[in-house]
Design a protein around this motif. Structure first.
Motif, PDB file in Angstrom:
ATOM      1  N   THR A 178      21.218  26.887  36.838  1.00 12.79           N
ATOM      2  CA  THR A 178      19.808  27.038  36.461  1.00 12.79           C
ATOM      3  C   THR A 178      18.848  26.337  37.416  1.00 12.79           C
ATOM      4  OG1 THR A 178      20.273  27.419  34.141  1.00 12.79           O
ATOM      5  CG2 THR A 178      18.099  26.546  34.637  1.00 12.79           C
ATOM      6  N   MET A 207      24.205  34.753  24.446  1.00 11.94           N
ATOM      7  CA  MET A 207      23.824  35.597  25.595  1.00 11.94           C
ATOM      8  C   MET A 207      22.982  34.833  26.616  1.00 11.94           C
ATOM      9  SD  MET A 207      22.678  39.180  23.856  1.00 11.94           S
ATOM     10  CE  MET A 207      22.163  39.977  25.388  1.00 11.94           C
ATOM     11  N   ASN A 248      17.950  28.347  30.201  1.00  9.09           N
ATOM     12  CA  ASN A 248      18.671  29.048  29.134  1.00  9.09           C
ATOM     13  C   ASN A 248      18.183  28.592  27.757  1.00  9.09           C
ATOM     14  OD1 ASN A 248      20.076  29.914  31.364  1.00  9.09           O
ATOM     15  ND2 ASN A 248      22.029  28.944  30.833  1.00  9.09           N
ATOM     16  N   GLN A 274      14.909  39.040  30.016  1.00  8.32           N
ATOM     17  CA  GLN A 274      14.651  39.899  31.180  1.00  8.32           C
ATOM     18  C   GLN A 274      13.180  40.038  31.547  1.00  8.32           C
ATOM     19  OE1 GLN A 274      16.954  43.526  30.707  1.00  8.32           O
ATOM     20  NE2 GLN A 274      18.798  42.371  30.327  1.00  8.32           N
ATOM     21  N   HIS A 328      24.722  41.441  35.804  1.00  6.22           N
ATOM     22  CA  HIS A 328      23.759  42.155  34.967  1.00  6.22           C
ATOM     23  C   HIS A 328      24.095  43.653  34.938  1.00  6.22           C
ATOM     24  CE1 HIS A 328      19.193  42.288  33.842  1.00  6.22           C
ATOM     25  NE2 HIS A 328      19.929  43.032  33.045  1.00  6.22           N
ATOM     26  N   ALA A 338      17.944  40.384  25.068  1.00  9.65           N
ATOM     27  CA  ALA A 338      17.861  40.882  26.452  1.00  9.65           C
ATOM     28  C   ALA A 338      16.394  40.901  26.912  1.00  9.65           C
ATOM     29  CB  ALA A 338      18.471  42.274  26.540  1.00  9.65           C
ATOM     30  N   VAL A 372      20.567  42.057  20.043  1.00 13.12           N
ATOM     31  CA  VAL A 372      21.080  42.024  21.430  1.00 13.12           C
ATOM     32  C   VAL A 372      19.999  42.496  22.400  1.00 13.12           C
ATOM     33  CG1 VAL A 372      22.852  42.924  22.991  1.00 13.12           C
ATOM     34  CG2 VAL A 372      23.461  42.269  20.630  1.00 13.12           C
ATOM     35  N   GLY A 419      23.386  32.019  27.776  1.00 11.68           N
ATOM     36  CA  GLY A 419      24.169  31.150  28.653  1.00 11.68           C
ATOM     37  C   GLY A 419      24.332  29.768  28.061  1.00 11.68           C
ATOM     38  N   TYR A 472      30.737  39.905  33.028  1.00 15.79           N
ATOM     39  CA  TYR A 472      29.672  40.683  32.383  1.00 15.79           C
ATOM     40  C   TYR A 472      29.341  39.926  31.101  1.00 15.79           C
ATOM     41  CZ  TYR A 472      33.663  42.344  29.684  1.00 15.79           C
ATOM     42  OH  TYR A 472      34.797  42.389  28.908  1.00 15.79           O
ATOM     43  N   GLY A 509      28.253  47.492  28.429  1.00 15.28           N
ATOM     44  CA  GLY A 509      27.463  47.528  27.187  1.00 15.28           C
ATOM     45  C   GLY A 509      27.353  48.923  26.588  1.00 15.28           C
ATOM     46  N   SER A 560      24.668  24.018  32.482  1.00 13.19           N
ATOM     47  CA  SER A 560      24.398  25.235  33.259  1.00 13.19           C
ATOM     48  C   SER A 560      24.312  24.879  34.745  1.00 13.19           C
ATOM     49  CB  SER A 560      23.076  25.857  32.787  1.00 13.19           C
ATOM     50  OG  SER A 560      22.626  26.807  33.720  1.00 13.19           O
ATOM     51  N   PHE A 563      32.335  30.483  23.166  1.00 17.52           N
ATOM     52  CA  PHE A 563      31.660  31.074  24.341  1.00 17.52           C
ATOM     53  C   PHE A 563      32.548  30.970  25.587  1.00 17.52           C
ATOM     54  CE2 PHE A 563      28.909  30.212  28.084  1.00 17.52           C
ATOM     55  CZ  PHE A 563      28.278  31.443  28.192  1.00 17.52           C
TER      56      PHE A 563
HETATM   57  N1  BYC Z   1      28.061  35.996  29.396  1.00 14.38           N
HETATM   58  O1  BYC Z   1      24.822  28.395  35.179  1.00 14.38           O
HETATM   59  P1  BYC Z   1      24.679  29.457  34.145  1.00 14.38           P
HETATM   60  C1  BYC Z   1      21.899  44.148  28.018  1.00 14.38           C
HETATM   61  C2  BYC Z   1      28.168  32.480  33.090  1.00 14.38           C
HETATM   62  S1  BYC Z   1      22.791  43.553  29.330  1.00 14.38           S
HETATM   63  C3  BYC Z   1      28.917  35.878  30.425  1.00 14.38           C
HETATM   64  O2  BYC Z   1      23.678  29.235  33.082  1.00 14.38           O
HETATM   65  P2  BYC Z   1      23.122  31.624  35.288  1.00 14.38           P
HETATM   66  C4  BYC Z   1      22.342  45.304  27.253  1.00 14.38           C
HETATM   67  C5  BYC Z   1      27.366  32.517  34.375  1.00 14.38           C
HETATM   68  O3  BYC Z   1      27.450  33.767  34.999  1.00 14.38           O
HETATM   69  C6  BYC Z   1      22.358  41.843  29.352  1.00 14.38           C
HETATM   70  N2  BYC Z   1      28.820  34.915  31.362  1.00 14.38           N
HETATM   71  O4  BYC Z   1      24.459  30.872  34.886  1.00 14.38           O
HETATM   72  C7  BYC Z   1      23.176  46.240  27.802  1.00 14.38           C
HETATM   73  C8  BYC Z   1      28.017  31.403  35.146  1.00 14.38           C
HETATM   74  O5  BYC Z   1      29.281  31.833  35.647  1.00 14.38           O
HETATM   75  P3  BYC Z   1      29.536  32.139  37.216  1.00 14.38           P
HETATM   76  C9  BYC Z   1      22.852  41.127  30.519  1.00 14.38           C
HETATM   77  C10 BYC Z   1      27.791  34.053  31.230  1.00 14.38           C
HETATM   78  O6  BYC Z   1      23.501  32.824  36.064  1.00 14.38           O
HETATM   79  C11 BYC Z   1      23.666  47.279  27.031  1.00 14.38           C
HETATM   80  C12 BYC Z   1      28.360  30.390  34.068  1.00 14.38           C
HETATM   81  O7  BYC Z   1      28.432  31.110  32.856  1.00 14.38           O
HETATM   82  N3  BYC Z   1      21.772  40.306  30.999  1.00 14.38           N
HETATM   83  O8  BYC Z   1      20.954  43.538  27.728  1.00 14.38           O
HETATM   84  O9  BYC Z   1      22.132  30.687  35.878  1.00 14.38           O
HETATM   85  C13 BYC Z   1      23.337  47.344  25.678  1.00 14.38           C
HETATM   86  C14 BYC Z   1      27.349  29.268  33.973  1.00 14.38           C
HETATM   87  O10 BYC Z   1      26.085  29.740  33.461  1.00 14.38           O
HETATM   88  C15 BYC Z   1      26.860  34.140  30.195  1.00 14.38           C
HETATM   89  C16 BYC Z   1      21.798  39.693  32.186  1.00 14.38           C
HETATM   90  O11 BYC Z   1      22.776  39.772  32.895  1.00 14.38           O
HETATM   91  C17 BYC Z   1      27.031  35.142  29.246  1.00 14.38           C
HETATM   92  N4  BYC Z   1      26.208  35.303  28.196  1.00 14.38           N
HETATM   93  O12 BYC Z   1      22.506  32.074  33.878  1.00 14.38           O
HETATM   94  C18 BYC Z   1      22.470  46.428  25.117  1.00 14.38           C
HETATM   95  C19 BYC Z   1      20.528  38.986  32.574  1.00 14.38           C
HETATM   96  N5  BYC Z   1      25.963  33.125  30.337  1.00 14.38           N
HETATM   97  O13 BYC Z   1      28.752  33.413  37.518  1.00 14.38           O
HETATM   98  C20 BYC Z   1      21.947  45.396  25.900  1.00 14.38           C
HETATM   99  C21 BYC Z   1      20.556  38.415  33.944  1.00 14.38           C
HETATM  100  C22 BYC Z   1      26.333  32.441  31.425  1.00 14.38           C
HETATM  101  O14 BYC Z   1      28.978  30.968  37.954  1.00 14.38           O
HETATM  102  N6  BYC Z   1      21.310  37.186  34.014  1.00 14.38           N
HETATM  103  N7  BYC Z   1      27.432  32.986  31.959  1.00 14.38           N
HETATM  104  O15 BYC Z   1      31.010  32.335  37.323  1.00 14.38           O
HETATM  105  C23 BYC Z   1      20.799  35.977  33.707  1.00 14.38           C
HETATM  106  O16 BYC Z   1      19.663  35.842  33.295  1.00 14.38           O
HETATM  107  C24 BYC Z   1      21.675  34.782  33.948  1.00 14.38           C
HETATM  108  O17 BYC Z   1      22.721  35.168  34.797  1.00 14.38           O
HETATM  109  C25 BYC Z   1      22.240  34.145  32.647  1.00 14.38           C
HETATM  110  C26 BYC Z   1      23.182  32.997  33.045  1.00 14.38           C
HETATM  111  C27 BYC Z   1      21.119  33.582  31.817  1.00 14.38           C
HETATM  112  C28 BYC Z   1      23.039  35.162  31.838  1.00 14.38           C
END
Ligand code: BYC
Length: 313
Positions: free
Chosen positions: A208, A197, A221, A136, A41, A132, A128, A199, A107, A48, A205, A267
């Motif tokens: 999850t 975004m 997701n 979030q 994140h 987010a 985007v 996932g 990322y 980003g 997944s 993706f």
């Molecule tokens: N991109 O089991 P899953 C912003 C990966 S910044 C890349 O569903 P999880 C902004 C995932 O990591 C927004 N990778 O995973 C900034 C896992 O791989 P690893 C960023 C992705 O963690 C500037 C694998 O796929 N937000 O808003 O349960 C300007 C399997 O996925 C993605 C966050 O980071 C992806 N889209 O769920 C403007 C929010 N999707 O790590 C705007 C926090 C999945 O096992 N993160 N993967 O190798 C989350 O909520 C969760 O980590 C996710 C993924 C929903 C993204």
């Protein structure tokens, strides 16, 4: 307390929807999952900054430049809050940065797409940042205290980001035909990557289920993706923009919009390093890190001088 009692206390805290704090005992896998997600994140916020930062020098007016500068600076701030939250889990920011620039930590996929016109600044804010926010807001209730608290402030700022994007698009769609076309063209490019975004689909997944059991994630997701589509369709209608999905239609029975599957092969390619801008984004981040070495050295020397003065006094 022995380990069994500590684990029971952890389970009871999660079951009672209370927060886990840095000094509390936690299972190693819970710590690792949080580090993975918070680091990813934080990296997303920092990377980003690049797609939009690309337009700061070419903003069409002083007002637009001031707004965009403020937004990109907020993203640097979000990265810092998140790295600080990750550090409470016993990792070091330097170590996380190394993992990012060596490609060992991910990322968000969305930042591997190029920004080709000023309409992209508006569409990124609208779609985007809109995605987010959907993802979030529930993280403000994450079971890990420092992450949840960081998310409260981040979400307030994201909501300003979303509105600035929408306001820019409103100005453009009320402008010339060329401006309306720019907004449509940008929406066509960013729609599918915005859906990605959230996932992979729930069935693909791996993280999850466990993250929900631990109260790190509050929704799957697919649930959040659906919420985003339902929220965005009326906004697209208000803008007079068409979302590029022939399968998009209201389903009265479900009380939700139906929509088509994103291209999950694309993706997978993007998150494994083969997106349109992956190499460029990482190269720029690496360069910024190298060029900032003297700042880190100066801050370190200053901190050491202060510490030795305090010790001498
Ligand atoms: N991109 O089991 P899953 C912003 C990966 S910044 C890349 O569903 P999880 C902004 C995932 O990591 C927004 N990778 O995973 C900034 C896992 O791989 P690893 C960023 C992705 O963690 C500037 C694998 O796929 N937000 O808003 O349960 C300007 C399997 O996925 C993605 C966050 O980071 C992806 N889209 O769920 C403007 C929010 N999707 O790590 C705007 C926090 C999945 O096992 N993160 N993967 O190798 C989350 O909520 C969760 O980590 C996710 C993924 C929903 C993204």
């Amino acid at each position: 307390m022995d380990e069994t009692a500590l684990a029971a206390h952890f389970d009871a805290t999660i079951a009672g929807d209370q927060r886990i704090e840095p000094r509390d005992w936690m299972p190693e896998a819970y710590r690792r999952t949080l580090i993975r997600q918070i680091a990813q994140h934080a990296h997303s916020e920092i990377i980003g900054m690049q797609p939009e930062g690309n337009w700061i020098r070419r903003a069409p007016s002083l007002r637009r430049k001031a707004i965009l500068l403020a937004k990109v600076q907020d993203e640097a701030g979000h990265g810092l809050y998140l790295y600080a939250a990750a550090e409470t889990l016993g990792v070091d920011r330097e170590e996380l940065t190394e993992k990012l620039i060596s490609g060992r930590q991910k990322y968000s996929s969305i930042f591997n797409y190029p920004t080709l016109s000023y309409a992209d600044v508006g569409v990124i804010g609208w779609l985007v940042d809109g995605a987010a926010i959907c993802n979030q807001v529930p993280l403000c209730r994450c079971s890990y205290g420092p992450y949840a608290r960081a998310m409260v402030r981040i979400c307030k700022e994201e909501s300003f980001h979303q509105r600035q994007g929408y306001e820019l698009l409103l100005a453009m769609v009320n402008g010339t035909d060329a401006q309306r076309e720019m907004v449509q063209e940008s929406t066509n490019r960013f729609w599918w990557p915005s859906l990605m975004m959230f996932g992979p689909p729930d069935g693909d997944s791996p993280n999850t289920r466990q993250s929900m059991d631990w109260g790190i994630k509050r929704h799957t997701n697919d649930e959040l993706r659906q919420r985003f589509v339902d929220m965005t369709v009326p906004q697209a209608e208000a803008l007079g923009v068409t979302l590029p999905d022939p399968g998009l239609r209201w389903n009265a029975e479900r009380g939700h919009y139906d929509f088509s599957e994103p291209d999950w092969d694309e993706f997978k390619a993007v998150i494994s390093g083969s997106g349109p801008c992956n190499a460029q984004r990482l190269a720029q981040r690496r360069r910024a890190h190298e060029e900032g070495a003297w700042v880190r050295a100066a801050a370190q020397a200053y901190a050491e001088k202060q510490a030795s003065r305090t010790a001498a006094a």
